[in-house]
Enzyme design. Sequence first.
Site, PDB file in Angstrom:
ATOM      1  N   ASP A   1       3.445   6.244   8.005  1.00  0.00           N
ATOM      2  CA  ASP A   1       3.293   7.276   6.979  1.00  0.00           C
ATOM      3  C   ASP A   1       2.467   8.456   7.483  1.00  0.00           C
ATOM      4  OD1 ASP A   1       0.875   5.903   7.098  1.00  0.00           O
ATOM      5  OD2 ASP A   1       1.056   5.030   5.105  1.00  0.00           O
TER       6      ASP A   1
ATOM      7  N   ASN B   1      -5.345  -1.806  -3.641  1.00  0.00           N
ATOM      8  CA  ASN B   1      -4.407  -1.878  -4.772  1.00  0.00           C
ATOM      9  C   ASN B   1      -3.100  -2.569  -4.376  1.00  0.00           C
ATOM     10  OD1 ASN B   1      -3.091   0.023  -3.193  1.00  0.00           O
ATOM     11  ND2 ASN B   1      -2.986   1.608  -4.771  1.00  0.00           N
TER      12      ASN B   1
ATOM     13  N   GLU C   1       2.868   2.699  -3.048  1.00  0.00           N
ATOM     14  CA  GLU C   1       1.868   2.387  -4.062  1.00  0.00           C
ATOM     15  C   GLU C   1       2.463   1.437  -5.106  1.00  0.00           C
ATOM     16  OE1 GLU C   1      -1.027   3.229  -3.343  1.00  0.00           O
ATOM     17  OE2 GLU C   1      -1.293   5.349  -2.840  1.00  0.00           O
TER      18      GLU C   1
END
Length: 255
Positions: free
Chosen positions: A78, A149, A156
């Site tokens: 990324d 997370n 995400e």
Amino acid sequence: MDPPAPQLRIFPDRAAASAAAAALLAEEVRAANARGRRAVLGLATGKTPIDVYRELVERHRRDRAAKSSWDVETFNLDEYHPIAHDHPVSFHAFMRAHLFDAIGLAPARRHLPDGTTPNADVPAAAAAYEAAIVAAGGIDVQLLGIGANGHIGFNEPGSARDSRTRRVALAESTRARVAAEFGGIDRVPTHAITMGIATILDARKIVLLAFGAEKARALRAALAPPPRPELPASFLQEHRDVVVIADEAAAARAR
Ligand code: PGA
């Protein structure tokens, strides 16, 4: 038949875990090169892999002294979007600083999503990134960190199992975590370009690194069935060859 559960290897500390991860990557390179093939590595950025790259650079130095060269091509997970290649917090800069320059990797063999691609051109650039991975023969081993997370790459929570390389919005918690590096939350890009979950799962082998107590909850959740978009790392349960390399603190809840 269900794929085998991820293999969990727990080390007393980050240094031992990083050395083991570097040994595993170096062995992938050696094995591919011994078969006359270029090794294709999927790479990650962040605090977690820094010591892995340091160990890898040291191994490369020793091999070079022994007149053994590495034939490697790399694809990073990324990059922020937009961001300049020479921005000090860009993943381009990170990879140059921690690995590429030290091992003398030719620019043509390094691939990262391009943080300078205009928005309108991102879908085509993302498709070209996927095509470049395929053209290289696919990724032999993909190195991953895990977000607190549960993200992998910048996939995400909410990311789909069949997602591919694309532009995504960053979670506010992800942005907050890097605010200091950028000199304030307002300077953190709101978006990134990331390999998708499906891109990651196409790698032949996956090495997930988890270091420190802040990753313990996410690691436990990632290993608990079922795979679910709320915890993107849980999709790794669908892969046949995942090695989790963790220190004691990160693994504390996972056993
Ligand atoms: P970190 O990030 O290595 O900086 O903890 C890992 C990740 O968010 O994937």
